[in-house]
Design a protein around this motif. Structure first.
Motif, PDB file in Angstrom:
ATOM      1  N   GLU A 176      -0.374   3.691  15.045  1.00 44.98           N
ATOM      2  CA  GLU A 176       1.034   3.824  14.678  1.00 44.98           C
ATOM      3  C   GLU A 176       1.154   3.995  13.170  1.00 44.98           C
ATOM      4  O   GLU A 176       0.264   3.595  12.422  1.00 44.98           O
ATOM      5  CB  GLU A 176       1.813   2.572  15.090  1.00 44.98           C
ATOM      6  N   ALA A 177       2.285   4.546  12.745  1.00 45.35           N
ATOM      7  CA  ALA A 177       2.604   4.677  11.317  1.00 45.35           C
ATOM      8  C   ALA A 177       4.114   4.590  11.161  1.00 45.35           C
ATOM      9  O   ALA A 177       4.852   5.189  11.952  1.00 45.35           O
ATOM     10  CB  ALA A 177       2.092   6.003  10.768  1.00 45.35           C
ATOM     11  N   TYR A 178       4.541   3.832  10.163  1.00 45.88           N
ATOM     12  CA  TYR A 178       5.969   3.638   9.923  1.00 45.88           C
ATOM     13  C   TYR A 178       6.303   3.941   8.478  1.00 45.88           C
ATOM     14  O   TYR A 178       5.649   3.424   7.572  1.00 45.88           O
ATOM     15  CB  TYR A 178       6.370   2.184  10.213  1.00 45.88           C
ATOM     16  N   PRO A 179       7.327   4.759   8.251  1.00 50.59           N
ATOM     17  CA  PRO A 179       7.729   5.035   6.871  1.00 50.59           C
ATOM     18  C   PRO A 179       8.375   3.791   6.270  1.00 50.59           C
ATOM     19  O   PRO A 179       9.039   3.024   6.962  1.00 50.59           O
ATOM     20  CB  PRO A 179       8.736   6.178   7.007  1.00 50.59           C
ATOM     21  N   GLY A 180       8.150   3.604   4.966  1.00 49.32           N
ATOM     22  CA  GLY A 180       8.746   2.481   4.249  1.00 49.32           C
ATOM     23  C   GLY A 180       9.526   2.985   3.057  1.00 49.32           C
ATOM     24  O   GLY A 180       9.839   4.174   2.954  1.00 49.32           O
ATOM     25  N   LYS A 181       9.795   2.097   2.140  1.00 46.33           N
ATOM     26  CA  LYS A 181      10.549   2.466   0.938  1.00 46.33           C
ATOM     27  C   LYS A 181       9.649   3.188  -0.057  1.00 46.33           C
ATOM     28  O   LYS A 181       8.423   3.015  -0.055  1.00 46.33           O
ATOM     29  CB  LYS A 181      11.161   1.222   0.304  1.00 46.33           C
ATOM     30  N   ASP A 182      10.265   3.974  -0.899  1.00 44.64           N
ATOM     31  CA  ASP A 182       9.570   4.622  -2.013  1.00 44.64           C
ATOM     32  C   ASP A 182       8.275   5.335  -1.614  1.00 44.64           C
ATOM     33  O   ASP A 182       7.258   5.222  -2.276  1.00 44.64           O
ATOM     34  CB  ASP A 182       9.251   3.613  -3.117  1.00 44.64           C
TER      35      ASP A 182
ATOM     36  N   GLN B 219       6.232   4.793   0.809  1.00 41.82           N
ATOM     37  CA  GLN B 219       5.181   3.948   1.351  1.00 41.82           C
ATOM     38  C   GLN B 219       5.118   4.138   2.856  1.00 41.82           C
ATOM     39  O   GLN B 219       6.124   4.443   3.500  1.00 41.82           O
ATOM     40  CB  GLN B 219       5.439   2.478   1.024  1.00 41.82           C
ATOM     41  N   VAL B 220       3.928   3.952   3.420  1.00 38.76           N
ATOM     42  CA  VAL B 220       3.729   4.076   4.861  1.00 38.76           C
ATOM     43  C   VAL B 220       2.892   2.891   5.331  1.00 38.76           C
ATOM     44  O   VAL B 220       1.859   2.582   4.739  1.00 38.76           O
ATOM     45  CB  VAL B 220       3.006   5.400   5.221  1.00 38.76           C
ATOM     46  N   HIS B 221       3.355   2.251   6.390  1.00 37.63           N
ATOM     47  CA  HIS B 221       2.592   1.166   7.010  1.00 37.63           C
ATOM     48  C   HIS B 221       1.758   1.779   8.128  1.00 37.63           C
ATOM     49  O   HIS B 221       2.301   2.421   9.039  1.00 37.63           O
ATOM     50  CB  HIS B 221       3.523   0.079   7.551  1.00 37.63           C
TER      51      HIS B 221
ATOM     52  N   LEU C   2       2.167   6.687  -0.749  1.00 35.75           N
ATOM     53  CA  LEU C   2       1.846   8.110  -0.712  1.00 35.75           C
ATOM     54  C   LEU C   2       2.437   8.890  -1.880  1.00 35.75           C
ATOM     55  O   LEU C   2       2.164  10.083  -2.017  1.00 35.75           O
ATOM     56  CB  LEU C   2       2.331   8.731   0.604  1.00 35.75           C
ATOM     57  N   ALA C   3       3.237   8.255  -2.733  1.00 35.59           N
ATOM     58  CA  ALA C   3       3.890   8.974  -3.840  1.00 35.59           C
ATOM     59  C   ALA C   3       2.896   9.765  -4.690  1.00 35.59           C
ATOM     60  O   ALA C   3       3.124  10.955  -4.946  1.00 35.59           O
ATOM     61  CB  ALA C   3       4.713   8.014  -4.694  1.00 35.59           C
ATOM     62  N   PRO C   4       1.780   9.162  -5.138  1.00 34.43           N
ATOM     63  CA  PRO C   4       0.829   9.960  -5.928  1.00 34.43           C
ATOM     64  C   PRO C   4       0.239  11.133  -5.144  1.00 34.43           C
ATOM     65  O   PRO C   4       0.012  12.211  -5.683  1.00 34.43           O
ATOM     66  CB  PRO C   4      -0.266   8.962  -6.305  1.00 34.43           C
ATOM     67  N   VAL C   5       0.007  10.936  -3.853  1.00 39.72           N
ATOM     68  CA  VAL C   5      -0.542  11.992  -2.997  1.00 39.72           C
ATOM     69  C   VAL C   5       0.434  13.152  -2.904  1.00 39.72           C
ATOM     70  O   VAL C   5       0.052  14.321  -2.999  1.00 39.72           O
ATOM     71  CB  VAL C   5      -0.830  11.438  -1.584  1.00 39.72           C
TER      72      VAL C   5
ATOM     73  N   PHE D 217      10.839  12.770   5.283  1.00 42.76           N
ATOM     74  CA  PHE D 217       9.769  11.781   5.154  1.00 42.76           C
ATOM     75  C   PHE D 217       9.797  10.787   6.319  1.00 42.76           C
ATOM     76  O   PHE D 217       8.758  10.399   6.838  1.00 42.76           O
ATOM     77  CB  PHE D 217       9.862  11.042   3.817  1.00 42.76           C
ATOM     78  N   ARG D 218      10.986  10.382   6.733  1.00 39.79           N
ATOM     79  CA  ARG D 218      11.120   9.407   7.818  1.00 39.79           C
ATOM     80  C   ARG D 218      10.754   9.977   9.192  1.00 39.79           C
ATOM     81  O   ARG D 218      10.648   9.240  10.160  1.00 39.79           O
ATOM     82  CB  ARG D 218      12.532   8.828   7.839  1.00 39.79           C
ATOM     83  N   THR D 219      10.530  11.292   9.294  1.00 38.79           N
ATOM     84  CA  THR D 219      10.141  11.879  10.582  1.00 38.79           C
ATOM     85  C   THR D 219       8.643  11.779  10.848  1.00 38.79           C
ATOM     86  O   THR D 219       8.171  12.288  11.865  1.00 38.79           O
ATOM     87  CB  THR D 219      10.551  13.368  10.672  1.00 38.79           C
ATOM     88  N   LEU D 220       7.906  11.118   9.967  1.00 35.69           N
ATOM     89  CA  LEU D 220       6.455  11.075  10.138  1.00 35.69           C
ATOM     90  C   LEU D 220       6.084  10.475  11.484  1.00 35.69           C
ATOM     91  O   LEU D 220       6.777   9.630  12.029  1.00 35.69           O
ATOM     92  CB  LEU D 220       5.787  10.318   8.997  1.00 35.69           C
ATOM     93  N   LYS D 221       4.990  10.982  12.032  1.00 34.22           N
ATOM     94  CA  LYS D 221       4.478  10.488  13.307  1.00 34.22           C
ATOM     95  C   LYS D 221       2.962  10.604  13.288  1.00 34.22           C
ATOM     96  O   LYS D 221       2.379  11.339  12.487  1.00 34.22           O
ATOM     97  CB  LYS D 221       5.053  11.283  14.479  1.00 34.22           C
ATOM     98  N   VAL D 222       2.327   9.879  14.166  1.00 40.22           N
ATOM     99  CA  VAL D 222       0.874   9.952  14.321  1.00 40.22           C
ATOM    100  C   VAL D 222       0.556  11.148  15.200  1.00 40.22           C
ATOM    101  O   VAL D 222       1.235  11.398  16.199  1.00 40.22           O
ATOM    102  CB  VAL D 222       0.330   8.650  14.948  1.00 40.22           C
ATOM    103  N   SER D 223      -0.458  11.904  14.831  1.00 39.06           N
ATOM    104  CA  SER D 223      -0.859  13.076  15.617  1.00 39.06           C
ATOM    105  C   SER D 223      -1.330  12.662  17.013  1.00 39.06           C
ATOM    106  O   SER D 223      -1.643  11.497  17.258  1.00 39.06           O
ATOM    107  CB  SER D 223      -1.969  13.848  14.897  1.00 39.06           C
TER     108      SER D 223
END
Length: 163
Positions: free
Chosen positions: A17-23, A25-27, A40-43, A60-66
């Protein structure tokens, strides 16, 4: 033909799983059970393909695991590999992590203070419960990484020269 299984190296990391966070960040939750929050900001500043993700919060909040857990994705054309994500440091750097780094480096309070260009008292506080600023965490991780590179070179130095 044999039914033997051949393995080469460590298994590839897989995301659950992956969850978008603030600024930016991804959990991340790995299939191994390990969890980590990364920045992920520097990336996102490193490649043109990530330009839309830099400023579009909704995207950014639409991120999902492949499908196979080998990446995180945004839409059909932007992704980041799980192998690459597994190498990013956690945004959390605890006092225990600081103590462990000092132990790995074989550093005294004075040595660590000199290496980080901070006071001995501050190093002692970081070894207790004082929150560790991001720049100190990055510098400490850098020292540990450089030590690993130096150790590897010392161990394999002659073979590097021969190649």
């Amino acid at each position: 033909m044999s039914d033997d299984i051949i393995t080469v190296g460590a298994a590839l990391p897989r995301l659950l799983e992956a969850y978008p966070g603030k600024d930016r960040q991804v959990h991340l939750v790995w299939k191994s059970g390990h969890e980590r929050t990364v920045d992920l900001a520097p990336v996102l500043e490193s490649r043109r393909i990530f330009i839309p993700l830099r400023t579009d919060d909704d995207l950014f909040r639409t991120l999902k695991v492949s499908e196979f857990g080998d990446a995180i994705e945004w839409g059909d054309d932007i992704d980041l590999s799980a192998v690459w994500l597994s190498r990013l440091p956690s945004i959390v750097f605890s006092n225990v992590d600081f103590i462990k780094a000092m132990d790995e480096l074989g550093m005294t309070l004075d040595g660590m203070a000199l290496a980080l260009d901070i006071s001995r008292r501050l190093v002692a506080d970081y070894r207790k419960d004082k929150p560790i600023p991001r720049h100190i965490a990055f510098a400490t991780r850098y020292l540990v990484d450089q030590q690993a590179v130096n150790d590897n070179y010392e161990q394999h130095g002659e073979s590097f020269k021969e190649a």
